[in-house]
Design a protein around this motif. Structure first.
Motif, short mmCIF file in Angstrom:
data_model
loop_
_atom_site.label_atom_id
_atom_site.label_comp_id
_atom_site.label_asym_id
_atom_site.label_seq_id
_atom_site.Cartn_x
_atom_site.Cartn_y
_atom_site.Cartn_z
N GLY B 48 6.69 4.10 -16.48
CA GLY B 48 5.86 5.28 -16.21
C GLY B 48 4.84 5.03 -15.11
N ARG B 49 4.27 3.83 -15.11
CA ARG B 49 3.27 3.51 -14.09
C ARG B 49 3.90 3.56 -12.69
NH1 ARG B 49 0.48 -1.59 -12.49
NH2 ARG B 49 -0.56 -0.79 -10.62
N ILE B 50 5.12 3.06 -12.59
CA ILE B 50 5.79 3.08 -11.28
C ILE B 50 6.16 4.52 -10.89
CG2 ILE B 50 7.83 2.29 -10.00
CD1 ILE B 50 7.62 -0.30 -11.69
N TYR B 51 6.67 5.27 -11.87
CA TYR B 51 7.05 6.66 -11.57
C TYR B 51 5.83 7.54 -11.27
CZ TYR B 51 12.00 6.01 -12.52
OH TYR B 51 13.31 5.61 -12.45
N HIS B 52 4.66 7.07 -11.67
CA HIS B 52 3.43 7.78 -11.29
C HIS B 52 3.27 7.80 -9.77
CE1 HIS B 52 -0.72 9.17 -11.35
NE2 HIS B 52 -1.07 8.09 -10.66
N TYR B 53 3.71 6.71 -9.13
CA TYR B 53 3.56 6.59 -7.67
C TYR B 53 4.84 6.94 -6.90
CZ TYR B 53 -0.85 4.19 -8.47
OH TYR B 53 -2.13 3.89 -8.84
N TYR B 54 6.00 6.64 -7.49
CA TYR B 54 7.26 6.79 -6.76
C TYR B 54 8.27 7.55 -7.60
CZ TYR B 54 5.03 3.25 -3.97
OH TYR B 54 4.12 2.59 -3.20
N SER B 55 8.87 8.57 -7.00
CA SER B 55 9.79 9.38 -7.79
C SER B 55 11.19 8.77 -7.85
CB SER B 55 9.85 10.81 -7.25
OG SER B 55 10.23 10.80 -5.90
N SER B 56 11.47 7.76 -7.02
CA SER B 56 12.80 7.12 -7.07
C SER B 56 12.73 5.72 -6.48
CB SER B 56 13.81 7.95 -6.27
OG SER B 56 13.54 7.82 -4.89
N LYS B 57 13.77 4.94 -6.74
CA LYS B 57 13.88 3.60 -6.19
C LYS B 57 13.90 3.65 -4.67
CE LYS B 57 17.88 1.29 -6.31
NZ LYS B 57 18.99 0.37 -6.67
N THR B 58 14.57 4.67 -4.14
CA THR B 58 14.63 4.81 -2.67
C THR B 58 13.24 5.01 -2.08
OG1 THR B 58 16.84 5.74 -2.87
CG2 THR B 58 15.72 6.10 -0.79
N ASP B 59 12.42 5.86 -2.73
CA ASP B 59 11.05 6.07 -2.23
C ASP B 59 10.25 4.77 -2.28
OD1 ASP B 59 11.50 8.74 -1.75
OD2 ASP B 59 10.82 9.37 -3.74
N LEU B 60 10.44 4.00 -3.35
CA LEU B 60 9.75 2.72 -3.47
C LEU B 60 10.19 1.77 -2.35
CD1 LEU B 60 7.95 0.70 -4.97
CD2 LEU B 60 9.79 0.37 -6.63
N PHE B 61 11.50 1.74 -2.12
CA PHE B 61 12.05 0.89 -1.05
C PHE B 61 11.45 1.28 0.31
CE2 PHE B 61 15.25 -0.30 2.13
CZ PHE B 61 15.56 -1.58 1.75
N PHE B 62 11.38 2.59 0.56
CA PHE B 62 10.83 3.07 1.82
C PHE B 62 9.36 2.65 1.97
CE2 PHE B 62 13.96 6.88 2.24
CZ PHE B 62 14.92 6.01 2.75
N ASP B 63 8.60 2.68 0.89
CA ASP B 63 7.19 2.33 1.01
C ASP B 63 7.00 0.83 1.23
OD1 ASP B 63 4.85 3.85 1.33
OD2 ASP B 63 4.05 3.16 -0.60
N VAL B 64 7.88 0.02 0.63
CA VAL B 64 7.85 -1.42 0.92
C VAL B 64 8.19 -1.65 2.40
CG1 VAL B 64 8.95 -3.66 0.44
CG2 VAL B 64 8.41 -2.11 -1.45
N HIS B 65 9.18 -0.92 2.88
CA HIS B 65 9.59 -1.00 4.28
C HIS B 65 8.40 -0.63 5.20
CE1 HIS B 65 13.00 0.11 7.36
NE2 HIS B 65 12.00 -0.47 7.94
N ARG B 66 7.72 0.45 4.85
CA ARG B 66 6.59 0.91 5.65
C ARG B 66 5.47 -0.13 5.65
NH1 ARG B 66 4.96 6.19 7.01
NH2 ARG B 66 6.64 7.03 5.76
N GLU B 67 5.20 -0.72 4.49
CA GLU B 67 4.16 -1.75 4.39
C GLU B 67 4.56 -2.99 5.22
OE1 GLU B 67 1.18 -1.75 3.18
OE2 GLU B 67 0.72 -3.90 3.12
N GLY B 68 5.84 -3.34 5.19
CA GLY B 68 6.32 -4.46 5.99
C GLY B 68 6.10 -4.23 7.48
N LEU B 69 6.39 -3.01 7.93
CA LEU B 69 6.17 -2.67 9.34
C LEU B 69 4.68 -2.68 9.67
CD1 LEU B 69 8.80 0.19 9.78
CD2 LEU B 69 8.74 -1.96 11.06
N GLU B 70 3.86 -2.15 8.77
CA GLU B 70 2.41 -2.12 8.97
C GLU B 70 1.87 -3.54 9.17
OE1 GLU B 70 -1.73 -0.94 8.79
OE2 GLU B 70 0.11 0.01 9.45
N ARG B 71 2.37 -4.48 8.36
CA ARG B 71 1.89 -5.87 8.48
C ARG B 71 2.28 -6.49 9.82
NH1 ARG B 71 2.01 -8.53 2.40
NH2 ARG B 71 1.03 -6.74 1.38
N LEU B 72 3.46 -6.09 10.34
CA LEU B 72 3.86 -6.59 11.66
C LEU B 72 2.91 -6.06 12.74
CD1 LEU B 72 7.77 -6.34 11.52
CD2 LEU B 72 6.31 -8.30 11.00
N PHE B 73 2.59 -4.76 12.66
CA PHE B 73 1.63 -4.18 13.62
C PHE B 73 0.28 -4.89 13.53
CE2 PHE B 73 4.51 -0.59 14.10
CZ PHE B 73 4.24 -0.13 15.37
#
Lengths: 209, 209
Positions: B48-73
């Motif tokens: 439930g805690r995870i679904y509070h932030y992310y509606s699907s595994k794909t959305d979670l994956f995308f946000d990890v991807h976005r954070e990874g790119l942010e750290r490179l910048f």
């Protein structure tokens, strides 16, 4: 040459066209979004024909991966033995590798995707053995480049660099083609050759004496 | 800096620890073999805690991807503005990029895996917009390197090379770390720095005047 590999028959009665079609599907959709149904539909064949050769999508993926690696060996091994110093042979090998990455784009996309599959936890013992086998083949491929880098250091045509790191970086520069390269519709062999040479020249200039 | 990105709170009440744990799971198991359940179990949290932030595994994956790119910048942008010729700044940027790839290995593995996800056909309109967004960020990141390569050509510190192809090859050489690099248990910052410099030196020597 990869030893003990499954025989791929190219007379149309074997599994060569299944591999070609599967490679296309995996490249375009990725592993998880591709089904055996997709491959059968695109091939105009029954699912039964595919299951005759492959008991699962994972097995099919692995055989595409193996074929992709085999094509890289077939491209690189013949030029490894040409006349010349280490740096001359390394340049020829890297160029042949880059050309093979472009010519077999679908198969090589699976080879690169397959790297991530290696991290999948959930595989059967049989699949784990196949994975170990593919990892060993991949390591042998990298070994060809390390060997010629070392020969170049020994004959003085390559600077005294870290062989293992340099091999990985160079292969990375070329393998990255599978991420960004898409053939233009009017592209010729000459266009690909020019692209390969541009990538390889800066890699070679980075290590030559 | 990536504009309009979701705020990641690092005070323990937000989703920062979800992202860290998800990055680990995706790196070790790949996208398809990871479930929201796996992430929750490893985090010691409810689904439930995870679904509070992310509606699907794909959305979670995308946000990890976005954070990874942010750290490179975050790693590369500050050194882009140091004093020096194009080649000096390019070297600093490539080194910072290589260090970020190693320091954030789990996030950056997802960034590299994500490249293949871009090819997945089956995504919702929302997910397609997110993908387009991630692709645009990735292109902007490559753009930083192209800009400094061009400045180096203009100031004479870099040879007259194909900027676009060289940027892709150099980034490939470094991004390939995510395929082969695994931190040793006793590894220090200094070890990573030495590895980064070895990779970057041959890349720089390949393009400098």
């Amino acid at each position: 040459m990869i030893e003990n590999r499954r025989q791929v028959r190219t007379d149309g009665t074997g599994n060569a066209d299944i591999l070609e079609t599967a490679a296309q599907c995996f490249m375009e959709q990725g592993f998880s979004a591709t089904s055996i149904d997709d491959v059968a539909r695109r091939l105009g064949a029954t699912k039964g024909r595919i299951y005759h050769y492959y008991s699962s999508k994972t097995d099919l993926f692995f055989d595409v991966h193996r074929e992709g690696l085999e094509r890289l060996f077939q491209a690189v091994e013949p030029v490894m033995g040409i006349e010349g110093s280490g740096v001359v042979r390394l340049r020829a090998m890297l160029t042949a590798h880059a050309m093979a990455m472009m010519t077999n784009a679908a198969f090589e996309a699976v080879v690169v995707q397959g790297v991530h599959m290696h991290r999948m936890a959930a595989t059967t013992p049989d699949q784990r053995r196949t994975l170990d086998d593919l990892i060993a083949i991949r390591r042998r491929f990298e070994g060809l480049f390390k060997q010629v880098l070392q020969e170049g250091v020994d004959d003085g045509s390559i600077r005294n660099i870290d062989i293992s790191i340099s091999a990985k970086a160079m292969l990375g520069a070329i393998n990255w083609l599978s991420v960004w390269y898409r053939p233009a519709s009017d592209e010729t062999e000459m266009d690909r050759q020019m692209l390969a040479e541009r990538i390889v020249t800066t890699q070679i200039d980075g290590v030559r004496s």
